[in-house]
Design a protein around this motif. Structure first.
Motif, PDB file in Angstrom:
ATOM      1  N   ASP A   1     -14.389  -9.939  20.087  1.00  0.00           N
ATOM      2  CA  ASP A   1     -15.768  -9.926  19.576  1.00  0.00           C
ATOM      3  C   ASP A   1     -16.251 -11.322  19.204  1.00  0.00           C
ATOM      4  O   ASP A   1     -16.989 -11.507  18.234  1.00  0.00           O
ATOM      5  CB  ASP A   1     -15.896  -9.005  18.354  1.00  0.00           C
ATOM      6  CG  ASP A   1     -15.665  -7.553  18.717  1.00  0.00           C
ATOM      7  OD1 ASP A   1     -15.808  -7.228  19.909  1.00  0.00           O
ATOM      8  OD2 ASP A   1     -15.339  -6.757  17.824  1.00  0.00           O
TER       9      ASP A   1
ATOM     10  N   LEU B   1     -24.592 -17.367  16.116  1.00  0.00           N
ATOM     11  CA  LEU B   1     -24.153 -16.466  15.051  1.00  0.00           C
ATOM     12  C   LEU B   1     -24.805 -16.847  13.722  1.00  0.00           C
ATOM     13  O   LEU B   1     -25.253 -15.980  12.962  1.00  0.00           O
ATOM     14  CB  LEU B   1     -22.632 -16.521  14.927  1.00  0.00           C
ATOM     15  CG  LEU B   1     -21.954 -15.375  14.173  1.00  0.00           C
ATOM     16  CD1 LEU B   1     -22.178 -14.058  14.892  1.00  0.00           C
ATOM     17  CD2 LEU B   1     -20.461 -15.642  14.037  1.00  0.00           C
TER      18      LEU B   1
ATOM     19  N   ILE C   1     -20.466  -9.275  10.647  1.00  0.00           N
ATOM     20  CA  ILE C   1     -21.240  -9.391  11.887  1.00  0.00           C
ATOM     21  C   ILE C   1     -20.290  -9.283  13.077  1.00  0.00           C
ATOM     22  O   ILE C   1     -19.314 -10.020  13.170  1.00  0.00           O
ATOM     23  CB  ILE C   1     -21.997 -10.727  11.942  1.00  0.00           C
ATOM     24  CG1 ILE C   1     -22.944 -10.858  10.743  1.00  0.00           C
ATOM     25  CG2 ILE C   1     -22.779 -10.843  13.246  1.00  0.00           C
ATOM     26  CD1 ILE C   1     -23.657 -12.191  10.683  1.00  0.00           C
ATOM     27  N   ARG C   2     -20.581  -8.360  13.968  1.00  0.00           N
ATOM     28  CA  ARG C   2     -19.764  -8.191  15.178  1.00  0.00           C
ATOM     29  C   ARG C   2     -20.683  -8.162  16.395  1.00  0.00           C
ATOM     30  O   ARG C   2     -21.655  -7.414  16.421  1.00  0.00           O
ATOM     31  CB  ARG C   2     -18.945  -6.895  15.114  1.00  0.00           C
ATOM     32  CG  ARG C   2     -17.937  -6.857  13.967  1.00  0.00           C
ATOM     33  CD  ARG C   2     -17.121  -5.575  14.020  1.00  0.00           C
ATOM     34  NE  ARG C   2     -16.147  -5.513  12.938  1.00  0.00           N
ATOM     35  CZ  ARG C   2     -16.391  -4.996  11.745  1.00  0.00           C
ATOM     36  NH1 ARG C   2     -17.590  -4.490  11.483  1.00  0.00           N
ATOM     37  NH2 ARG C   2     -15.463  -4.977  10.814  1.00  0.00           N
ATOM     38  N   ILE C   3     -20.344  -8.965  17.391  1.00  0.00           N
ATOM     39  CA  ILE C   3     -21.111  -9.007  18.631  1.00  0.00           C
ATOM     40  C   ILE C   3     -20.173  -8.676  19.787  1.00  0.00           C
ATOM     41  O   ILE C   3     -19.110  -9.286  19.926  1.00  0.00           O
ATOM     42  CB  ILE C   3     -21.750 -10.393  18.866  1.00  0.00           C
ATOM     43  CG1 ILE C   3     -22.628 -10.789  17.671  1.00  0.00           C
ATOM     44  CG2 ILE C   3     -22.571 -10.383  20.150  1.00  0.00           C
ATOM     45  CD1 ILE C   3     -23.827  -9.898  17.457  1.00  0.00           C
TER      46      ILE C   3
ATOM     47  N   GLY D   1     -24.732  -5.733  19.059  1.00  0.00           N
ATOM     48  CA  GLY D   1     -24.323  -6.243  17.758  1.00  0.00           C
ATOM     49  C   GLY D   1     -24.258  -5.169  16.691  1.00  0.00           C
ATOM     50  O   GLY D   1     -24.893  -4.115  16.787  1.00  0.00           O
TER      51      GLY D   1
ATOM     52  N   ILE E   1     -24.153  -5.211  12.275  1.00  0.00           N
ATOM     53  CA  ILE E   1     -24.240  -6.077  11.108  1.00  0.00           C
ATOM     54  C   ILE E   1     -24.439  -5.232   9.855  1.00  0.00           C
ATOM     55  O   ILE E   1     -25.118  -4.203   9.892  1.00  0.00           O
ATOM     56  CB  ILE E   1     -25.401  -7.094  11.283  1.00  0.00           C
ATOM     57  CG1 ILE E   1     -25.387  -8.126  10.175  1.00  0.00           C
ATOM     58  CG2 ILE E   1     -26.738  -6.395  11.376  1.00  0.00           C
ATOM     59  CD1 ILE E   1     -26.335  -9.283  10.431  1.00  0.00           C
TER      60      ILE E   1
ATOM     61  N   ILE F   1     -29.463 -10.391  22.733  1.00  0.00           N
ATOM     62  CA  ILE F   1     -28.917  -9.220  22.038  1.00  0.00           C
ATOM     63  C   ILE F   1     -29.771  -8.008  22.387  1.00  0.00           C
ATOM     64  O   ILE F   1     -30.931  -7.910  21.992  1.00  0.00           O
ATOM     65  CB  ILE F   1     -28.880  -9.443  20.516  1.00  0.00           C
ATOM     66  CG1 ILE F   1     -27.925 -10.592  20.179  1.00  0.00           C
ATOM     67  CG2 ILE F   1     -28.437  -8.171  19.800  1.00  0.00           C
ATOM     68  CD1 ILE F   1     -27.792 -10.870  18.695  1.00  0.00           C
TER      69      ILE F   1
ATOM     70  N   LEU G   1     -28.933  -3.818  18.329  1.00  0.00           N
ATOM     71  CA  LEU G   1     -28.303  -4.221  17.071  1.00  0.00           C
ATOM     72  C   LEU G   1     -28.217  -3.022  16.134  1.00  0.00           C
ATOM     73  O   LEU G   1     -29.233  -2.417  15.787  1.00  0.00           O
ATOM     74  CB  LEU G   1     -29.107  -5.344  16.410  1.00  0.00           C
ATOM     75  CG  LEU G   1     -28.521  -5.947  15.126  1.00  0.00           C
ATOM     76  CD1 LEU G   1     -27.197  -6.644  15.430  1.00  0.00           C
ATOM     77  CD2 LEU G   1     -29.502  -6.928  14.497  1.00  0.00           C
TER      78      LEU G   1
END
Length: 272
Positions: free
Chosen positions: A70, A78, A97-99, A108, A110, A141, A144
């Motif tokens: 990730d 970021l 926070i993860r993408i 994403g 968050i 993105i 989200l």
């Protein structure tokens, strides 16, 4: 094309084709070198091919590992994401926070910290604004997921209606708008740090006692109101600022304040 649309598969396929072309060219050059008498040139060409394969392979491996971990977005992006979310009114903090990448798309997740007193409609509107702002500054993105979490407060301010002004020995009043005084106590970790006695400025009014009393208490930034019953008017005044109300539970005023504070510090909710 792969970099333009953000397709990992096309990028990797392009690099593979690049290796094939370069390798073929070096092999052909090595054969020509041997043919014209440059002995050992073919082996040198083979070494160059090996270096290219190792370099490209390690680059692709590193990239794919970052995707699996990730970490498929650069630090600047970021940080931009974090600042964008924090800029939305009502967001008090950001974490986790993860993408993730799926082909050319980024997804994403968050977690945001918000005040407990926010209504569901306001939270929904806040999430909508966050999505709009993030897509504006980071169009890569695609989706989200936003997880709102209530902000934990170190101190909780509790208000209790009382009949007389005798500090923590005062008698609790069963009324709200007609209460003579209110004790406003600042608490932390189940202890009372300090308190003030506020005379009810609306007790002598003929109309709207409850609403005027609520407005006066709201200016004191209270978090919890201890009251047996709160009517609709005062409840509306507190709707966007109060953590909640609590029934008076305890054998003394001090115990009532501590019980109410502890209840909301642990996030158990409201009686109202």
């Amino acid at each position: 094309m792969g970099e333009k649309i953000g397709s990992t598969a096309l990028i990797n396929d392009g690099k593979h084709s690049y290796i094939d072309v370069v390798s073929s060219a070096l092999v052909f050059t090595g054969i020509i070198g041997e043919y014209i008498g440059l002995h050992g040139f073919q082996g040198f060409a083979g070494m160059i091919i090996a270096v290219i394969i190792v370099y490209v392979g390690s680059t692709l491996t590193k990239y794919n590992l970052l995707v699996l971990l990730d970490a498929c977005i650069d630090r600047d992006s970021l940080e931009l994401l974090r600042k964008t979310v924090l800029s939305v009114k009502g967001v008090e903090g950001v974490h986790a926070i993860r993408i993730r990448r799926s082909g050319p798309y980024l997804f994403g997740e968050i977690h945001i910290e918000i005040e407990r007193s926010l209504s569901a409609d306001k939270i929904e509107g806040m999430i909508s604004r966050i999505n709009s702002e993030v897509k504006r500054v980071l169009p890569s993105i695609d989706h989200l997921i936003i997880q709102p979490e209530t902000l934990k407060k170190d101190e909780i301010v509790v208000a209790v209606p009382i009949e007389d002004n005798r500090g923590l020995d005062s008698k609790i009043s069963p009324h709200f708008g007609r209460a003579a005084f209110f004790i406003i106590a600042r608490t932390r970790n189940g202890d009372i740090i300090d308190y003030k006695i506020l005379e009810n400025p609306a007790r002598s009014l003929e109309k709207k006692k409850g609403i005027k009393t609520a407005e006066a208490l709201k200016k004191r930034n209270i978090d919890v109101l201890v009251v047996e019953k709160l009517s609709e008017g005062p409840g509306y005044v507190f709707s966007d600022s109060l953590l909640g109300t609590a029934q008076p539970e305890g054998s003394s005023l001090k115990e009532v304040i501590i019980n109410a504070s502890t209840k909301f510090a642990e996030g158990q909710g409201s009686d109202s």
